[in-house]
Design a protein around this motif. Sequence first.
Motif, PDB file in Angstrom:
ATOM      1  N   UNK A  78       0.828  -1.201   0.000  1.00 29.20           N
ATOM      2  CA  UNK A  78       0.000   0.000   0.000  1.00 29.20           C
ATOM      3  C   UNK A  78       0.863   1.253   0.000  1.00 29.20           C
ATOM      4  N   UNK A  79       1.917   1.231   0.802  1.00 31.68           N
ATOM      5  CA  UNK A  79       2.827   2.379   0.846  1.00 31.68           C
ATOM      6  C   UNK A  79       3.508   2.579  -0.511  1.00 31.68           C
ATOM      7  N   UNK A  80       3.965   1.483  -1.104  1.00 28.77           N
ATOM      8  CA  UNK A  80       4.621   1.575  -2.419  1.00 28.77           C
ATOM      9  C   UNK A  80       3.661   2.092  -3.477  1.00 28.77           C
ATOM     10  N   UNK A 123       8.523   5.732   7.616  1.00 28.63           N
ATOM     11  CA  UNK A 123       9.875   5.744   7.042  1.00 28.63           C
ATOM     12  C   UNK A 123       9.813   5.365   5.566  1.00 28.63           C
ATOM     13  N   UNK A 124       9.071   4.302   5.257  1.00 32.48           N
ATOM     14  CA  UNK A 124       8.933   3.873   3.870  1.00 32.48           C
ATOM     15  C   UNK A 124       8.228   4.927   3.025  1.00 32.48           C
ATOM     16  N   UNK A 125       7.231   5.576   3.615  1.00 31.81           N
ATOM     17  CA  UNK A 125       6.506   6.624   2.902  1.00 31.81           C
ATOM     18  C   UNK A 125       7.415   7.799   2.572  1.00 31.81           C
ATOM     19  N   UNK A 129       8.814   9.020  -1.071  1.00 30.79           N
ATOM     20  CA  UNK A 129       8.412  10.334  -1.583  1.00 30.79           C
ATOM     21  C   UNK A 129       9.583  11.313  -1.687  1.00 30.79           C
ATOM     22  N   UNK A 130      10.783  10.837  -1.437  1.00 32.75           N
ATOM     23  CA  UNK A 130      11.951  11.728  -1.464  1.00 32.75           C
ATOM     24  C   UNK A 130      12.052  12.559  -2.752  1.00 32.75           C
ATOM     25  N   UNK A 131      11.894  11.957  -3.932  1.00 38.60           N
ATOM     26  CA  UNK A 131      12.001  12.791  -5.145  1.00 38.60           C
ATOM     27  C   UNK A 131      10.993  13.932  -5.170  1.00 38.60           C
ATOM     28  N   UNK A 288      19.464   3.515  13.404  1.00 38.01           N
ATOM     29  CA  UNK A 288      18.055   3.213  13.173  1.00 38.01           C
ATOM     30  C   UNK A 288      17.726   3.307  11.689  1.00 38.01           C
ATOM     31  N   UNK A 289      18.273   4.295  11.013  1.00 35.99           N
ATOM     32  CA  UNK A 289      18.024   4.459   9.574  1.00 35.99           C
ATOM     33  C   UNK A 289      18.485   3.212   8.816  1.00 35.99           C
ATOM     34  N   UNK A 290      19.679   2.765   9.125  1.00 34.84           N
ATOM     35  CA  UNK A 290      20.219   1.597   8.426  1.00 34.84           C
ATOM     36  C   UNK A 290      19.420   0.337   8.764  1.00 34.84           C
ATOM     37  N   UNK A 291      19.027   0.191  10.024  1.00 32.86           N
ATOM     38  CA  UNK A 291      18.212  -0.965  10.425  1.00 32.86           C
ATOM     39  C   UNK A 291      16.859  -0.925   9.705  1.00 32.86           C
ATOM     40  N   UNK A 292      16.306   0.268   9.567  1.00 26.78           N
ATOM     41  CA  UNK A 292      15.016   0.409   8.888  1.00 26.78           C
ATOM     42  C   UNK A 292      15.121   0.037   7.415  1.00 26.78           C
ATOM     43  N   UNK A 293      16.175   0.478   6.765  1.00 28.75           N
ATOM     44  CA  UNK A 293      16.385   0.111   5.367  1.00 28.75           C
ATOM     45  C   UNK A 293      16.512  -1.405   5.213  1.00 28.75           C
ATOM     46  N   UNK A 294      17.288  -2.017   6.098  1.00 33.88           N
ATOM     47  CA  UNK A 294      17.478  -3.469   6.052  1.00 33.88           C
ATOM     48  C   UNK A 294      16.163  -4.203   6.311  1.00 33.88           C
ATOM     49  N   UNK A 295      15.414  -3.729   7.286  1.00 35.19           N
ATOM     50  CA  UNK A 295      14.144  -4.368   7.631  1.00 35.19           C
ATOM     51  C   UNK A 295      13.175  -4.330   6.453  1.00 35.19           C
ATOM     52  N   UNK A 296      13.120  -3.191   5.773  1.00 38.76           N
ATOM     53  CA  UNK A 296      12.203  -3.044   4.640  1.00 38.76           C
ATOM     54  C   UNK A 296      12.715  -3.707   3.376  1.00 38.76           C
ATOM     55  N   UNK A 297      13.981  -4.101   3.407  1.00 30.59           N
ATOM     56  CA  UNK A 297      14.532  -4.811   2.256  1.00 30.59           C
ATOM     57  C   UNK A 297      14.789  -3.927   1.059  1.00 30.59           C
TER      58      UNK A 297
END
Length: 297
Positions: A78-80, A123-125, A129-131, A288-297
């Motif tokens: 849904x986020x993607x 975080x994923x959102x 949406x960074x761009x 935390x940022x790096x762990x979040x990236x890893x968690x979300x794959x």
Amino acid sequence: MTFGQASTADEVIAGIDLTGRRAVVTGGASGIGIETARALAKAGAEVIIAARDVKAAQQIADEIKAHVAPLDLTDQQSVKAFTRNWAGPLHLLINNAGVMAPPLTRTPEGWELQFATNHLGHFALATGLYPALAAADGARIVSVSSTGHLFSPIVFDDIHFEHRVYTPYLGYGQSKTANILFAVEATRRWADAGIFTNALHPGSIVTNLQRHMRQEDIDRIRTEVGASAFRKTPAQGAATSVYVATSPRLDGVGGKYFEDCAEAKPHQQGEFNGIAPYALNLETAERLWEVSLTTLG
């Protein structure tokens, strides 16, 4: 003008023109999310309410002349879909949605629900949406945290309560600490792109957020930690979110934590306000940022 504990969203945004600005408010169909979306729309912003309950959100959107987009923060697809369908710049991202103190619940991935919703979903959102944020030439992200962050730092050895005993308030506190650390690290990484992120405590407000809490638990916690007896209305609770999102005083300011429309002071032992040092730790924020990236794959 100085704003404070009793200020409302309309008061802090008075005189600010958001014409031509686009804003996303997660959880904008209930509680302080409604008042946040209402104030932004009233100031001229094009507001998109991102909500799981599209029907409820549409009722609010019709009232305040906003738009609705489906978003379930616990569902990464849904986020993607939300980020993939976004087109054009985004000036304001209000990460407002949240869950508080439910029984132990896990997402299909096995993630603890509060951390998954309050932190990982947002975080994923934001990263998706960074761009759009970078294209806005001066975007702001508002991370709605809580004084509940004082309940717990990030327990990296067992974020999802796979080995330790689950306590709803420890889970909530950890997720709210994560909201602040996200603001710290997002600003460090994205300030050069003109994106600044701040976190805040909205205050004590009676909303649907407390639906999992018994009144006796609320009263006990307030007594034990010495929380303020002042209860805000939703309009007052939205004031700090709106202030952080729109105040000209915060141009180019990020990585901070606010309470009652002002930057919070360091937490003092025995008080239930202020910012815990672990929530602003630069190394923890990066981890935390790096762990979040890893968690979300």
